[in-house]
Design an enzyme around this catalytic site. Sequence first.
Site, PDB file in Angstrom:
ATOM      1  N   LEU A  38       0.822  -1.292  -0.022  1.00  0.00           N
ATOM      2  CA  LEU A  38      -0.051   0.002   0.021  1.00  0.00           C
ATOM      3  C   LEU A  38       1.116   1.149   0.152  1.00  0.00           C
ATOM      4  O   LEU A  38       0.611   2.057   1.027  1.00  0.00           O
ATOM      5  CB  LEU A  38      -0.944  -0.178   1.310  1.00  0.00           C
ATOM      6  CG  LEU A  38      -1.948  -1.140   1.193  1.00  0.00           C
ATOM      7  CD1 LEU A  38      -2.838  -1.198   2.313  1.00  0.00           C
ATOM      8  CD2 LEU A  38      -2.864  -1.390  -0.085  1.00  0.00           C
ATOM      9  N   ALA A  88       5.627  -3.234  -7.741  1.00  0.00           N
ATOM     10  CA  ALA A  88       6.681  -2.325  -8.341  1.00  0.00           C
ATOM     11  C   ALA A  88       6.386  -0.944  -8.151  1.00  0.00           C
ATOM     12  O   ALA A  88       5.082  -0.634  -7.936  1.00  0.00           O
ATOM     13  CB  ALA A  88       6.976  -2.551  -9.794  1.00  0.00           C
ATOM     14  N   SER A 148      12.139  -1.924  -4.468  1.00  0.00           N
ATOM     15  CA  SER A 148      11.056  -2.544  -4.777  1.00  0.00           C
ATOM     16  C   SER A 148      11.217  -3.604  -6.065  1.00  0.00           C
ATOM     17  O   SER A 148      10.995  -4.679  -5.707  1.00  0.00           O
ATOM     18  CB  SER A 148       9.862  -1.874  -5.009  1.00  0.00           C
ATOM     19  OG  SER A 148       9.395  -1.209  -3.597  1.00  0.00           O
ATOM     20  N   THR A 166       7.780  -4.943 -18.527  1.00  0.00           N
ATOM     21  CA  THR A 166       7.169  -3.588 -19.428  1.00  0.00           C
ATOM     22  C   THR A 166       8.062  -3.722 -20.811  1.00  0.00           C
ATOM     23  O   THR A 166       9.136  -4.328 -20.673  1.00  0.00           O
ATOM     24  CB  THR A 166       7.404  -2.800 -18.737  1.00  0.00           C
ATOM     25  OG1 THR A 166       7.072  -1.296 -19.661  1.00  0.00           O
ATOM     26  CG2 THR A 166       8.889  -2.434 -18.006  1.00  0.00           C
ATOM     27  N   ASP A 167       7.273  -3.472 -21.667  1.00  0.00           N
ATOM     28  CA  ASP A 167       8.096  -3.091 -23.030  1.00  0.00           C
ATOM     29  C   ASP A 167       9.266  -2.293 -22.983  1.00  0.00           C
ATOM     30  O   ASP A 167      10.084  -2.134 -23.928  1.00  0.00           O
ATOM     31  CB  ASP A 167       7.039  -2.869 -24.241  1.00  0.00           C
ATOM     32  CG  ASP A 167       6.252  -1.595 -23.845  1.00  0.00           C
ATOM     33  OD1 ASP A 167       6.580  -0.764 -22.990  1.00  0.00           O
ATOM     34  OD2 ASP A 167       5.690  -1.031 -24.707  1.00  0.00           O
ATOM     35  N   GLU A 168       9.400  -1.433 -21.850  1.00  0.00           N
ATOM     36  CA  GLU A 168      10.299  -0.426 -21.781  1.00  0.00           C
ATOM     37  C   GLU A 168      11.599  -0.759 -21.642  1.00  0.00           C
ATOM     38  O   GLU A 168      12.578  -0.043 -21.832  1.00  0.00           O
ATOM     39  CB  GLU A 168       9.740   0.717 -20.401  1.00  0.00           C
ATOM     40  CG  GLU A 168       8.647   1.393 -20.951  1.00  0.00           C
ATOM     41  CD  GLU A 168       8.496   2.571 -20.026  1.00  0.00           C
ATOM     42  OE1 GLU A 168       9.429   3.140 -19.161  1.00  0.00           O
ATOM     43  OE2 GLU A 168       7.292   3.040 -19.645  1.00  0.00           O
ATOM     44  N   TYR A 227      13.561   3.743 -13.926  1.00  0.00           N
ATOM     45  CA  TYR A 227      12.211   2.929 -13.779  1.00  0.00           C
ATOM     46  C   TYR A 227      12.494   1.661 -14.694  1.00  0.00           C
ATOM     47  O   TYR A 227      12.566   0.392 -14.290  1.00  0.00           O
ATOM     48  CB  TYR A 227      11.032   3.483 -14.053  1.00  0.00           C
ATOM     49  CG  TYR A 227      10.181   2.325 -14.518  1.00  0.00           C
ATOM     50  CD1 TYR A 227       9.299   1.697 -13.492  1.00  0.00           C
ATOM     51  CD2 TYR A 227       9.590   2.265 -15.882  1.00  0.00           C
ATOM     52  CE1 TYR A 227       8.355   0.665 -13.993  1.00  0.00           C
ATOM     53  CE2 TYR A 227       8.478   1.336 -16.282  1.00  0.00           C
ATOM     54  CZ  TYR A 227       8.112   0.595 -15.055  1.00  0.00           C
ATOM     55  OH  TYR A 227       6.945  -0.341 -15.565  1.00  0.00           O
ATOM     56  N   ASN A 269       1.663  -0.028 -22.819  1.00  0.00           N
ATOM     57  CA  ASN A 269       0.940   0.717 -22.026  1.00  0.00           C
ATOM     58  C   ASN A 269      -0.609   0.187 -21.809  1.00  0.00           C
ATOM     59  O   ASN A 269      -1.263   0.175 -22.681  1.00  0.00           O
ATOM     60  CB  ASN A 269       0.817   2.235 -22.638  1.00  0.00           C
ATOM     61  CG  ASN A 269       2.124   3.014 -22.450  1.00  0.00           C
ATOM     62  OD1 ASN A 269       3.315   2.583 -22.920  1.00  0.00           O
ATOM     63  ND2 ASN A 269       2.379   3.983 -21.765  1.00  0.00           N
ATOM     64  N   PRO A 328      -5.493   9.232 -17.134  1.00  0.00           N
ATOM     65  CA  PRO A 328      -6.121   9.522 -16.084  1.00  0.00           C
ATOM     66  C   PRO A 328      -5.734  10.914 -15.591  1.00  0.00           C
ATOM     67  O   PRO A 328      -6.669  11.657 -15.132  1.00  0.00           O
ATOM     68  CB  PRO A 328      -5.918   8.868 -14.949  1.00  0.00           C
ATOM     69  CG  PRO A 328      -5.247   7.276 -15.460  1.00  0.00           C
ATOM     70  CD  PRO A 328      -4.874   7.932 -17.103  1.00  0.00           C
ATOM     71  N   GLN A 344      -5.167  13.411 -17.542  1.00  0.00           N
ATOM     72  CA  GLN A 344      -5.696  14.367 -18.662  1.00  0.00           C
ATOM     73  C   GLN A 344      -7.140  14.316 -18.263  1.00  0.00           C
ATOM     74  O   GLN A 344      -7.842  15.390 -18.351  1.00  0.00           O
ATOM     75  CB  GLN A 344      -5.374  14.108 -20.081  1.00  0.00           C
ATOM     76  CG  GLN A 344      -3.724  14.107 -20.335  1.00  0.00           C
ATOM     77  CD  GLN A 344      -3.020  14.934 -19.817  1.00  0.00           C
ATOM     78  OE1 GLN A 344      -3.518  16.344 -19.394  1.00  0.00           O
ATOM     79  NE2 GLN A 344      -1.700  14.807 -19.280  1.00  0.00           N
ATOM     80  N   LEU A 375       0.628  18.189 -22.339  1.00  0.00           N
ATOM     81  CA  LEU A 375       1.542  17.330 -23.267  1.00  0.00           C
ATOM     82  C   LEU A 375       2.962  17.573 -23.010  1.00  0.00           C
ATOM     83  O   LEU A 375       3.332  18.817 -23.163  1.00  0.00           O
ATOM     84  CB  LEU A 375       1.277  17.632 -24.609  1.00  0.00           C
ATOM     85  CG  LEU A 375       0.074  16.646 -25.531  1.00  0.00           C
ATOM     86  CD1 LEU A 375       0.258  17.307 -26.972  1.00  0.00           C
ATOM     87  CD2 LEU A 375       0.218  15.432 -25.303  1.00  0.00           C
ATOM     88  N   ARG A 381       9.938  15.079 -20.823  1.00  0.00           N
ATOM     89  CA  ARG A 381      10.443  14.426 -19.561  1.00  0.00           C
ATOM     90  C   ARG A 381      11.777  14.178 -20.174  1.00  0.00           C
ATOM     91  O   ARG A 381      12.137  13.751 -21.279  1.00  0.00           O
ATOM     92  CB  ARG A 381       9.562  12.916 -19.839  1.00  0.00           C
ATOM     93  CG  ARG A 381      10.117  11.851 -18.904  1.00  0.00           C
ATOM     94  CD  ARG A 381       9.434  10.321 -19.063  1.00  0.00           C
ATOM     95  NE  ARG A 381       8.099  10.490 -18.616  1.00  0.00           N
ATOM     96  CZ  ARG A 381       7.278   9.886 -18.640  1.00  0.00           C
ATOM     97  NH1 ARG A 381       7.393   8.661 -19.456  1.00  0.00           N
ATOM     98  NH2 ARG A 381       6.121   9.744 -17.907  1.00  0.00           N
TER      99      ARG A 381
END
Length: 356
Positions: free
Chosen positions: A59, A104, A121, A145-147, A172, A201, A214, A216, A228, A295
Amino acid sequence: MTSHTSGTSGTPSTSLTSHHVFTPHNILVTGGCGFLGSNFVRWVVNAHPDVHITVLDALTYAGNVNNLAGLPADRVQFVYGNICDVDMLRHVVPGHDAIINYAAESHNDNSIADPDPFLRSNVIGTFWLLQAALAHHIRFHQISTDEVYGDLALDDPHFFTEQTAYRPSSPYSASKASADMLVRAWYRTYGLPVTISNCSNNYGPYQHVEKFIPRQITNILTGRTPQLYGSGANVRDWIHTEDDARAVWAILTHGRLGQTYLIGAHCEKSNKDVLRTILELMGKDPDDYEHIADRPGHDRRYAIDPSKLVTELGWHPLHTDFRHGLEETIRWYETHRSWWEPIKDAVEERYAQQGR
Ligand code: NAD
Ligand code: DAU
């Protein structure tokens, strides 16, 4: 749903063979109070009435035990705990026939601001879970993840496949790549029965308002201007979270041990197109948004080739109309204001501190 601080129920009934059909009855879902984990738990409860689920979750700011509200108490048990807590794992893990590791730190922007919890984590936590699984030879599925594959150029005709080299960009994604390497090593060196899925995603209900879609939707619902990063040309490959849950189950029960499966629904969209569609669906001017600071290290494009999952396991996405899926997601946030309103201001304050 029942709630406990430790302990579990049921007996193991694992039957693991090399080309295997695995029939789990008592699964441990770590991170089951987050976005993907809670949607997976809901899907399993509905689709597989013979399966008991223990949700183990620390949590964090991203976990919400109310994400499990309404689930039957005799099917879903909640255990509060951190996957880095070795003593707790010694008590909780035995008796389960599979661990599905959703736990994670999941947000790129947070990892740029403070990588520390991501290493703890995502890397150390996965290590301790692998050790706990190994102690009882429990089937282990890693949610990745695909990342881990880095990014593709916007005009690159290729997709990520299971053969693509790992090239993570952010703290990440580097932490998730590290965890995948540990899982592979525990398979090869110790023979732990593992699989890994690397998904694109997700979108759908219960996604934290720090994430793009969420954020936006709730910006618009609270009178804020949608934002953006950079030019908005970056592309993400969207999949409905229920289709992801179905794929994870297919891999857990029918996947080949030691294998990686990519999960994706061939739904590439630029961030700008997604935002314009959200604005339009919410009755706003599609150009009513602002460009803000990009970013750092922002991945340009993700795109998955899910052929292995489709041909080997017969999986297909069911939510193929992205516009309709977005519409349903908007309705969910409109009708679940009490779920996100208490955290929205704090999320935006954190973004403001990061210059976004
Ligand atoms: P989330 O942030 O919504 O949820 C993460 C959950 O894990 C929370 O409930 C949190 O309390 C719990 N958790 C975090 N650290 C923990 C710890 N040390 N011990 C126990 N519980 C802990 O994340 P999400 O978007 O649901 O992502 C879940 C997993 O799926 C992650 O591993 C992420 O890398 C992967 N993934 C996410 C997406 C996506 O689009 N969201 C796509 C591909 C893969
Ligand atoms: O590809 C799978 C990954 O998808 C998962 O591993 C991650 O856990 C999950 O968070 C997600 O990562 P992204 O970084 O792609 O998701 P995010 O929702 O943060 O951002 C999606 C895109 O939208 C990205 O290009 C950044 C952009 N963005 C994001 C926010 C929050 C904006 O343009 N504006 C914003 O306000």
